[in-house]
Design an enzyme around this catalytic site. Structure first.
Site, mmCIF file in Angstrom:
data_model
loop_
_atom_site.group_PDB
_atom_site.id
_atom_site.type_symbol
_atom_site.label_atom_id
_atom_site.label_comp_id
_atom_site.label_asym_id
_atom_site.label_seq_id
_atom_site.Cartn_x
_atom_site.Cartn_y
_atom_site.Cartn_z
ATOM 1 N N HIS A 246 -24.585 33.875 -3.534
ATOM 2 C CA HIS A 246 -24.370 34.976 -4.482
ATOM 3 C C HIS A 246 -25.292 34.751 -5.668
ATOM 4 O O HIS A 246 -25.175 33.765 -6.392
ATOM 5 C CB HIS A 246 -22.917 35.042 -4.941
ATOM 6 C CG HIS A 246 -22.654 36.168 -5.898
ATOM 7 N ND1 HIS A 246 -22.266 37.421 -5.484
ATOM 8 C CD2 HIS A 246 -22.740 36.235 -7.252
ATOM 9 C CE1 HIS A 246 -22.116 38.213 -6.526
ATOM 10 N NE2 HIS A 246 -22.400 37.513 -7.614
ATOM 11 N N CYS A 247 -26.228 35.667 -5.868
ATOM 12 C CA CYS A 247 -27.226 35.528 -6.926
ATOM 13 C C CYS A 247 -26.775 36.282 -8.174
ATOM 14 O O CYS A 247 -26.561 37.498 -8.130
ATOM 15 C CB CYS A 247 -28.579 36.062 -6.454
ATOM 16 S SG CYS A 247 -29.887 35.907 -7.689
ATOM 17 N N VAL A 248 -26.634 35.561 -9.274
ATOM 18 C CA VAL A 248 -26.194 36.197 -10.519
ATOM 19 C C VAL A 248 -27.305 37.035 -11.138
ATOM 20 O O VAL A 248 -27.033 37.937 -11.934
ATOM 21 C CB VAL A 248 -25.709 35.130 -11.523
ATOM 22 C CG1 VAL A 248 -24.467 34.430 -11.010
ATOM 23 C CG2 VAL A 248 -26.815 34.120 -11.823
ATOM 24 N N ASN A 251 -26.771 40.186 -9.450
ATOM 25 C CA ASN A 251 -25.345 40.532 -9.410
ATOM 26 C C ASN A 251 -24.937 41.023 -8.016
ATOM 27 O O ASN A 251 -24.222 42.010 -7.871
ATOM 28 C CB ASN A 251 -25.010 41.604 -10.457
ATOM 29 C CG ASN A 251 -23.509 41.765 -10.646
ATOM 30 O OD1 ASN A 251 -22.759 40.796 -10.548
ATOM 31 N ND2 ASN A 251 -23.062 42.988 -10.902
ATOM 32 N N SER A 252 -25.416 40.320 -7.011
ATOM 33 C CA SER A 252 -25.112 40.687 -5.630
ATOM 34 C C SER A 252 -25.349 39.477 -4.747
ATOM 35 O O SER A 252 -25.960 38.491 -5.167
ATOM 36 C CB SER A 252 -25.977 41.863 -5.175
ATOM 37 O OG SER A 252 -25.736 42.185 -3.817
#
Length: 393
Positions: A246-248, A251-252
């Protein structure tokens, strides 16, 4: 009630008394709910996590450009604050737009400073400016593609509140067939949901024991059978095919359908950022190489314009170094055909083969060689997959 809660919070804060974390969270939720902007069809609610980067980043960069020592302190504290906020939200398993807002605003603000402080000096020609502008637009396009569906696994039953008569008959037949194979079902023809799920999990465990068949797993939260390498994201609250992480920053999740776009966005960003840094240093520190000007540029703090440009260069260097590390890890994982989630799981269970002090982790489960691994990655999201969730509803 909310106003009274806010008054009590101010009273305890002014009297130096401790405030419970639940009270702070309720106050932040109230502020976030009341923070709206006028719009054509009614006021729009604003996520409060978008605002801090828009306010703090220009302030910090301008303060850092006042003096060399202030620049060292500010540019050192910014990554520390970002990491602290990341671990705070990651521990709570909450979605946040802070890093997406920080990334997009950093791109826009660096480009704005470049146009205002660097271009007027006359050393950047129209061709170089056009190349940098095209790189910025390509970054935005790649980010837009990376934020699309990463490969969510959606249970078809969640879209229908009631089944049709034909679906009910089909489900009834499946239930009757299950009663012959599994001794825990209802013999009257109606199959208990818990029994069906237990039987399905048991049958897929038997399939997983066979090396010739793909491992599948039951997700109790999404109520579906997920294929191999899929995982449930606790932040997004949904299962993702071949989930990497999950890549901040977007945001996905990064999964099967957007992993290529994510790598492309990182590559374009690195090239564009390095090019912009080189143009800026070549303008404010003439007759010096880029590497030398980065560490030794006499007279750069003599005027505010060059000091601000130099500060933005070092801010861009810090961000670029962080993204280069992520890009390197991604290239290594793709070369060994492992996802970041599989790497972390192998490190916790001490099952993977570690190389270069843990920088490379080879689980050996899906590794088919360098060329075949990259060939498989290049075809992600292009093949027609079987949806096992449709078989159980």
């Amino acid at each position: 009630m909310k106003c009274l809660l806010f008054v009590l919070f101010l009273n305890r804060w002014l009297t130096c008394k401790s405030v419970q974390p639940e009270t702070c969270e309720r106050i932040m939720d109230t502020i976030s709910d009341r923070l709206r902007i006028p719009w054509l069809r009614g006021a729009k609610k604003i996520n409060i996590s978008i605002i801090p980067p828009l306010v703090l980043l220009p302030v910090f960069l301008h303060v850092a450009s006042w003096h060399f020592l202030l620049g060292v302190v500010v540019l050192t504290s910014l990554p520390v604050l970002a990491l602290w906020y990341y671990y705070l939200t990651h521990r709570r398993k909450e979605q946040t737009l802070f890093f997406l807002s920080l990334g997009l605003f950093s791109l826009g603000y660096m480009y704005y400073v470049f146009l205002r402080e660097v271009v007027p000096r006359g050393h950047v020609g129209p061709t170089r400016l056009a190349v940098l502008t095209c790189g910025l637009f390509l970054i935005l396009l790649a980010l837009y593609r990376a934020k699309k569906n990463p490969g969510y696994l959606i249970n078809p039953a969640s879209n229908d509140k009631s089944l049709s008569s034909s679906q009910n008959e089909c489900l009834s037949k499946k239930g009757q067939e299950k009663t012959k194979e599994f001794p825990g079902a209802d013999t009257s023809g109606s199959l208990n949901n818990r029994t069906l799920k237990d039987d399905l999990k048991g049958s897929f465990r038997m399939l997983a024991s066979s090396p010739t068949k793909v491992k599948e797993d039951w997700c109790a939260k999404c109520q579906l059978v997920r294929p191999a390498r899929a995982w449930h994201c606790r932040i997004c609250g949904i299962c993702v095919r071949r989930m990497d992480h999950h890549c901040v920053w977007i945001n996905s999740c990064v999964g099967e359908s957007n992993h290529q776009a994510f790598i492309l966005a990182l590559l374009i960003f690195l090239l564009t950022s390095v090019y912009g840094i080189m143009l800026t240093l070549d303008t404010i520190c003439r007759d010096r190489s880029v590497f030398t000007a980065l560490f030794y540029c006499p007279g750069v703090y003599a005027n505010y314009s060059s000091a601000l440009s130099f500060t933005c260069v070092w801010y861009s260097v810090i961000i670029t170094a962080g993204m280069a590390y992520i890009f390197l890890i991604q290239l290594i994982n793709i070369s060994y055909n492992v996802t970041e989630r599989e790497v972390q799981q192998a490190l916790r269970q001490k099952t993977g083969r570690r190389l270069l002090c843990g920088l490379i982790v080879d689980t050996g489960q899906y590794n088919r060689g360098f060329l075949r691994n990259w060939q498989q990655f290049s075809t992600l999201g292009t093949r027609a997959f079987h949806h096992p969730a449709e078989d159980i509803v």
